[in-house]
Design a protein around this motif. Structure first.
Motif, mmCIF file in Angstrom:
data_model
loop_
_atom_site.group_PDB
_atom_site.id
_atom_site.type_symbol
_atom_site.label_atom_id
_atom_site.label_comp_id
_atom_site.label_asym_id
_atom_site.label_seq_id
_atom_site.Cartn_x
_atom_site.Cartn_y
_atom_site.Cartn_z
ATOM 1 N N ILE A 39 -5.219 13.426 10.073
ATOM 2 C CA ILE A 39 -4.690 14.780 10.240
ATOM 3 C C ILE A 39 -4.050 14.884 11.622
ATOM 4 N N LEU A 40 -2.779 15.227 11.641
ATOM 5 C CA LEU A 40 -2.050 15.493 12.884
ATOM 6 C C LEU A 40 -1.902 17.005 13.012
ATOM 7 N N SER A 41 -2.518 17.574 14.027
ATOM 8 C CA SER A 41 -2.553 19.031 14.160
ATOM 9 C C SER A 41 -1.653 19.520 15.293
ATOM 10 N N ASN A 42 -1.349 20.823 15.245
ATOM 11 C CA ASN A 42 -0.548 21.489 16.282
ATOM 12 C C ASN A 42 0.774 20.769 16.531
ATOM 13 N N VAL A 43 1.405 20.336 15.466
ATOM 14 C CA VAL A 43 2.698 19.657 15.564
ATOM 15 C C VAL A 43 3.802 20.713 15.633
ATOM 16 N N ALA A 44 4.742 20.509 16.542
ATOM 17 C CA ALA A 44 5.867 21.434 16.680
ATOM 18 C C ALA A 44 7.154 20.761 16.204
ATOM 19 N N PHE A 45 8.084 21.575 15.751
ATOM 20 C CA PHE A 45 9.444 21.121 15.476
ATOM 21 C C PHE A 45 10.364 21.838 16.459
ATOM 22 N N GLY A 46 11.136 21.056 17.179
ATOM 23 C CA GLY A 46 12.026 21.631 18.190
ATOM 24 C C GLY A 46 13.076 20.607 18.549
ATOM 25 N N ASP A 47 13.440 20.541 19.826
ATOM 26 C CA ASP A 47 14.420 19.568 20.294
ATOM 27 C C ASP A 47 13.723 18.580 21.213
ATOM 28 N N VAL A 48 13.928 17.293 20.949
ATOM 29 C CA VAL A 48 13.220 16.222 21.639
ATOM 30 C C VAL A 48 14.224 15.411 22.460
ATOM 31 N N PHE A 49 13.867 15.139 23.714
ATOM 32 C CA PHE A 49 14.762 14.449 24.634
ATOM 33 C C PHE A 49 14.084 13.202 25.193
ATOM 34 N N GLU B 80 0.835 -1.199 0.000
ATOM 35 C CA GLU B 80 0.000 0.000 0.000
ATOM 36 C C GLU B 80 0.869 1.249 0.000
ATOM 37 N N THR B 81 0.440 2.276 -0.694
ATOM 38 C CA THR B 81 1.173 3.535 -0.738
ATOM 39 C C THR B 81 0.646 4.482 0.334
ATOM 40 N N VAL B 82 1.567 5.006 1.145
ATOM 41 C CA VAL B 82 1.238 5.993 2.176
ATOM 42 C C VAL B 82 1.897 7.299 1.772
ATOM 43 N N THR B 83 1.147 8.386 1.875
ATOM 44 C CA THR B 83 1.647 9.699 1.467
ATOM 45 C C THR B 83 1.555 10.671 2.647
ATOM 46 N N ILE B 84 2.642 11.418 2.851
ATOM 47 C CA ILE B 84 2.715 12.419 3.908
ATOM 48 C C ILE B 84 2.792 13.796 3.271
ATOM 49 N N SER B 85 2.033 14.740 3.815
ATOM 50 C CA SER B 85 2.091 16.130 3.366
ATOM 51 C C SER B 85 2.215 17.020 4.584
ATOM 52 N N LEU B 86 3.220 17.889 4.564
ATOM 53 C CA LEU B 86 3.477 18.796 5.681
ATOM 54 C C LEU B 86 3.022 20.198 5.312
ATOM 55 N N ASN B 87 2.094 20.734 6.090
ATOM 56 C CA ASN B 87 1.580 22.094 5.866
ATOM 57 C C ASN B 87 1.119 22.297 4.423
ATOM 58 N N ALA B 88 0.387 21.311 3.906
ATOM 59 C CA ALA B 88 -0.171 21.361 2.552
ATOM 60 C C ALA B 88 0.917 21.477 1.484
ATOM 61 N N GLY B 89 2.129 21.046 1.820
ATOM 62 C CA GLY B 89 3.231 21.097 0.865
ATOM 63 C C GLY B 89 3.221 19.903 -0.065
ATOM 64 N N PRO B 90 4.283 19.744 -0.835
ATOM 65 C CA PRO B 90 4.348 18.643 -1.795
ATOM 66 C C PRO B 90 4.200 17.297 -1.095
ATOM 67 N N PRO B 91 3.413 16.388 -1.646
ATOM 68 C CA PRO B 91 3.231 15.072 -1.029
ATOM 69 C C PRO B 91 4.514 14.248 -1.097
ATOM 70 N N ILE B 92 4.739 13.455 -0.041
ATOM 71 C CA ILE B 92 5.904 12.564 0.012
ATOM 72 C C ILE B 92 5.360 11.139 0.088
ATOM 73 N N PRO B 93 5.360 10.415 -1.034
ATOM 74 C CA PRO B 93 4.800 9.060 -1.019
ATOM 75 C C PRO B 93 5.856 8.024 -0.630
ATOM 76 N N THR B 94 5.403 6.937 -0.045
ATOM 77 C CA THR B 94 6.261 5.795 0.241
ATOM 78 C C THR B 94 5.413 4.542 0.177
ATOM 79 N N GLN B 95 6.040 3.452 -0.148
ATOM 80 C CA GLN B 95 5.309 2.194 -0.257
ATOM 81 C C GLN B 95 5.618 1.315 0.942
ATOM 82 N N ALA B 96 4.571 0.791 1.559
ATOM 83 C CA ALA B 96 4.739 -0.099 2.700
ATOM 84 C C ALA B 96 5.401 -1.394 2.259
ATOM 85 N N VAL B 97 6.381 -1.820 3.039
ATOM 86 C CA VAL B 97 7.087 -3.067 2.774
ATOM 87 C C VAL B 97 6.833 -3.996 3.949
#
Length: 491
Positions: A111-121, A64-81
């Motif tokens: 839909i994953l909302s209110n996602v932040a990018f920062g430093d994760v510990f 199956e093909t899974v596609t990720i899009s960040l902030n409505a940007g270009p889709p990033i597809p990948t195929q499940a293995v």
């Protein structure tokens, strides 16, 4: 079942095949055919640049093909293995309020909302890491103030065991709370005990958040279990590592275990068996391996106090193995143990020395807690309530090693030398740069009602008979040195 160790969770296991290795997937929330692991959810913090954050999961149909899009940007597809898929996102600067859309060729839409990018510990270890904010000094005020740090976000892994690698693990707070919770009174357990969130982890994150002026979201993932030996958090490869993570030529023979500490026995009562070696690695660390972390924090060692020789090998071996398994350099920071109550049969000097064996590895830091002993603490002196200071000291170590800060005193005072200056006096000098603003200060117990232990007393003791009798020495501070006056030096 008890206050520290909680209830061991039994979950439905779904068998999955990855190459030749059979693993089991804890049942996760399903969106059609796509399943996301527990800690990939709304409100999460993903690692910012220079690393590429990662999204991963499973599907019920191979190919199956899974596609990720960040902030409505270009889709990033990948195929499940084999039913598994992974997407590395573009490098992202620190930011909040991002949206991630996950779709599949089978028609899923998450839909994953209110996602932040920062430093994760990653915060791990035994009871001192599990010790919650609600039991720290000034807990009520600290909890009330927690809403001041909206981009400090907290997640805690459930206490589960396994005998094989797991692809997912549940959240300790359960379905009643979000998996990722913004720092706020609602994210805290008022009567903390050994619940969540971790006080050491939280106060570290808060100190770092403030240090960075609130400009960088901070994500904290707690994965801890009180009373456990380092072996429980170690993989089979780490336990089989004879060169001790590259720090020694051969592993020392294990020493006979010392009797259990009286304080530790308080939490080990009952019929519930403790996790065996590797079980917490399989259940509570392995599921997090795809996640990108800035660094790991560790507060553990009490359960290994009876065998410091072996710990000097097992601890750096675990660190080196975690780095290999996470496929990251993973800077690593630990807390030297606080002192046990007077009269406890096993002292912590040898295990503290064993902890320092980790410094043979690169990009390691530490925080001391020997001066933070808390003899009136409800859970014993080895569980000091002054976790704010523990977190601050960890922040200083991280600030130095990870962020290359040079305008701070990271460790100190660090003893350099002790030399006689007269027949009754000695000069105690410290490593340059570690004794700025040297001053006398009482221990943490001085702030506790009805406790004045050591307050106003000299922190220095001397012996004239080889250690049989110890006498407190008068002291005076002269700049960055201490002069000790020993009345019985001529005896």
């Amino acid at each position: 079942i008890n206050a520290e160790y909680g209830m061991r969770i039994t979950a439905t296991m779904l068998p999955m095949q990855i190459g030749p290795l059979i693993v089991f997937l804890l049942a996760a929330t399903a969106h059609g055919t796509v399943l996301l692991p527990t800690f990939i959810s709304s409100d999460m913090v993903l690692q910012r640049a220079p690393l590429r954050a990662r999204i991963w999961g499973t599907t019920t149909a191979s190919g199956e093909t899974v596609t990720i899009s960040l902030n409505a940007g270009p889709p990033i597809p990948t195929q499940a293995v084999g039913g598994n898929w992974t997407v590395d996102l573009p490098v992202m600067p620190a930011s909040s309020s991002n949206t991630i859309l996950v779709t599949s060729s089978a028609g899923d839409k998450i839909i994953l909302s209110n996602v932040a990018f920062g430093d994760v510990f990653l915060c791990s270890g035994q009871s001192n890491m599990q010790f919650a904010v609600g039991d720290a000094f000034n807990a009520s005020a600290e909890i009330a103030a927690s809403a001041s740090y909206p981009d400090l976000r907290l997640a805690t892994v459930a206490m589960v065991t396994a005998d094989s690698p797991q692809l997912n693990v549940t959240s300790k707070p359960g379905a009643a709370r979000p998996v990722w919770d913004a720092s706020s009174p609602g994210a805290m357990v008022p009567q903390g005990g050994f619940s969540w969130p971790s006080a050491t982890c939280y106060f570290f994150g808060r100190s770092l958040y403030i240090e960075m002026g609130g400009r960088v979201p901070i994500g904290l993932v707690g994965s801890d279990w009180g009373g456990q030996r380092v072996e429980a958090f170690s993989s089979p490869a780490a336990l089989a590592d004879k060169p001790c993570g590259g720090t020694a030529h051969s592993v020392p023979e294990p020493q006979p275990a010392a009797p259990s500490l009286a304080e530790l026995d308080t939490f080990l009562s009952g019929d519930e068996p403790n996790p065996a070696p590797m079980q917490l690695w399989y259940a509570m660390i392995f599921p997090l391996l795809p996640m990108r972390f800035k660094a790991a924090l560790w507060y553990q060692g009490e359960a290994n106090a009876g065998d410091p020789t072996s710990y000097c090998c097992r601890f750096p071996a675990m660190i080196a193995d975690w780095r290999q398994k996470f496929e990251l350099e993973l800077p690593f920071f630990f807390v030297q143990l606080a002192p046990p109550n007077p009269g406890v049969g096993v002292g912590y000097g040898p295990i503290r020395d064993a902890q320092m064996c980790a410094l043979k590895l690169p990009r390691i830091g530490y925080a001391i807690a020997v001066d933070l002993g808390d003899p009136t603490a409800p859970h014993g002196s080895i569980h000091p309530r002054r976790k704010q200071e523990v977190g601050r000291r960890l922040m200083l170590a991280v600030n130095s090693v990870v962020y290359n800060a040079t305008d701070q005193v990271t460790y100190g005072p660090v003893v350099a030398d002790l030399k006689p200056t007269s027949s009754v006096a000695f000069g105690l000098s410290y490593v340059e740069g570690t004794a700025a603003n040297l001053h006398a200060h009482g221990p943490a117990a001085c702030d506790t009602v009805n406790s004045k232990l050591c307050c106003g007393e000299s922190p220095f003791e001397t012996t004239a008979d080889g250690g049989t009798t110890w006498t407190r020495a008068k002291f005076a501070i002269a700049g960055d040195t201490v002069v000790l006056t020993v009345a019985d030096a001529a005896a």
